[in-house]
Design a protein around this motif. Structure first.
Motif, PDB file in Angstrom:
ATOM      1  N   VAL A   1       0.855  -1.188   0.000  1.00  0.00           N
ATOM      2  CA  VAL A   1       0.000   0.000   0.000  1.00  0.00           C
ATOM      3  C   VAL A   1       0.888   1.234   0.000  1.00  0.00           C
ATOM      4  N   GLU A   2       0.638   2.155  -0.926  1.00  0.00           N
ATOM      5  CA  GLU A   2       1.329   3.442  -0.939  1.00  0.00           C
ATOM      6  C   GLU A   2       0.384   4.505  -0.390  1.00  0.00           C
ATOM      7  N   THR A   3       0.826   5.233   0.601  1.00  0.00           N
ATOM      8  CA  THR A   3       0.027   6.333   1.132  1.00  0.00           C
ATOM      9  C   THR A   3       0.933   7.323   1.844  1.00  0.00           C
ATOM     10  N   GLU A   4       0.625   8.601   1.675  1.00  0.00           N
ATOM     11  CA  GLU A   4       1.325   9.653   2.413  1.00  0.00           C
ATOM     12  C   GLU A   4       0.476  10.144   3.572  1.00  0.00           C
ATOM     13  N   ASP A   5      -0.721   9.585   3.725  1.00  0.00           N
ATOM     14  CA  ASP A   5      -1.678  10.032   4.719  1.00  0.00           C
ATOM     15  C   ASP A   5      -1.587   9.155   5.959  1.00  0.00           C
ATOM     16  N   ALA A   6      -1.021   9.696   7.038  1.00  0.00           N
ATOM     17  CA  ALA A   6      -0.895   8.916   8.268  1.00  0.00           C
ATOM     18  C   ALA A   6      -2.248   8.534   8.830  1.00  0.00           C
ATOM     19  N   ALA A   7      -3.278   9.339   8.546  1.00  0.00           N
ATOM     20  CA  ALA A   7      -4.610   9.039   9.067  1.00  0.00           C
ATOM     21  C   ALA A   7      -5.193   7.764   8.454  1.00  0.00           C
ATOM     22  N   ALA A   8      -4.649   7.319   7.321  1.00  0.00           N
ATOM     23  CA  ALA A   8      -5.153   6.105   6.682  1.00  0.00           C
ATOM     24  C   ALA A   8      -4.570   4.836   7.297  1.00  0.00           C
TER      25      ALA A   8
END
Length: 299
Positions: free
Chosen positions: A37-44
């Protein structure tokens, strides 16, 4: 290894953003092991980790910088509960204090695991800093230097080295840059109740993992369970402003302690460094050993 792992990549961490081909190669190498999973959103992250827990994944890998690892660690604890999966830290950020301990490039390590190399782990107790977990903590010069780095909007290890060299040069000539960055920290610091710094602490640093900082050789010695290794630097304010620290002046004292609790209380609002991130400090803060993690290491 069975495909029961999961990898989170922060695509905007410095090294990941600078070398996207290497980031994509890491994702391909990890695919036989599990989900990427690629994400820059820590909330995710909490939702991702809760799903992985339900799916029975027993290894969570994180590729990013120190801040990415910090966010993932705390999200993992909140989402997974008391029994945590094994944790694999892969370097993809700027300096990589916590992630460079792998000793190899992320792609090579993951390729070896996918090819059947044994998963070897080391038991690590992260720091419990107030109400969150961390691998590193710093006050004084260990927070002022990262703060200056952020203030300049700099990125990359080259910028880190340039700032360090500029600071040393400024200190040797009594320049304003060193006076601002190395002003130290004012307040009360205690290690197992013993005061440190006599009201003015040049620097305090604690870490749960081996780091690439130039620390005393005894830093890497095993520490008892439930203890924290902490480095404190005492100096009168003028020593830092005039650069006499760099000349080895005897009124600068360095202490390396292994303690159960570090307590700090500022005499005025300040900030501290936690895993490369800056956080405000406007009241008492307690640092101790956290729950045991199983961190993957190179065989």
């Amino acid at each position: 290894m069975s495909p029961r792992a999961g990898l989170v990549i922060n695509p905007w961490a410095w090294a990941n953003a600078r070398w996207p081909d290497r980031r994509r190669a890491l994702a391909r190498a990890f695919a036989p092991l599990g989900e990427v999973v690629e994400t820059e959103d820590a909330a995710a992250l909490p939702a991702i980790f809760r799903r992985w827990r339900r799916e029975g994944r027993d290894l969570v890998a994180v590729c990013g910088g120190d801040g990415t690892v910090h966010a993932a660690l705390n999200a993992l604890v909140g989402a997974w509960g008391p029994t945590l999966p094994r944790l694999l830290l892969l370097h993809g950020g700027t300096f990589g204090v916590t992630t460079r301990g792998c000793g190899t490039t992320p792609v090579r390590l993951v390729e070896a695991l996918a090819a059947g190399a044994p998963v070897r782990t080391r038991r690590v107790e992260p720091l419990c800093v107030g109400d969150r977990l961390a691998f590193t903590f710093g006050l004084g010069l260990f927070a002022d230097l990262p703060a200056e780095f952020v203030r300049r909007g700099a990125r990359g290890p080259g910028a880190v080295r340039a700032l360090g060299a500029t600071t040393v040069a400024s200190a040797l000539v009594g320049g304003r840059l060193a006076a601002r960055m190395l002003r130290g920290w004012e307040g009360i610091a205690r290690c197992d109740g013993r005061p440190r710094g006599a009201g003015h602490l040049a620097g305090l640093y604690a870490a749960a993992l081996d780091t690439r900082l130039p620390l005393p050789a005894s830093w890497g010695a095993p520490r008892p369970a439930g203890h924290v290794r902490v480095l404190t630097v005492d100096a009168w304010p003028g020593a830092l402003r005039t650069g006499l620290v760099a000349l080895g002046r005897p009124d600068v004292a360095v202490h390396l302690d292994t303690v159960r609790v570090v307590e700090v209380s500022p005499s005025r609002p300040a900030f501290y460094m936690v895993d490369g991130e800056l956080a405000p400090l406007d009241g008492a803060l307690r640092i101790s050993a956290g729950p045991v993690l199983e961190v993957v290491v190179v065989a």
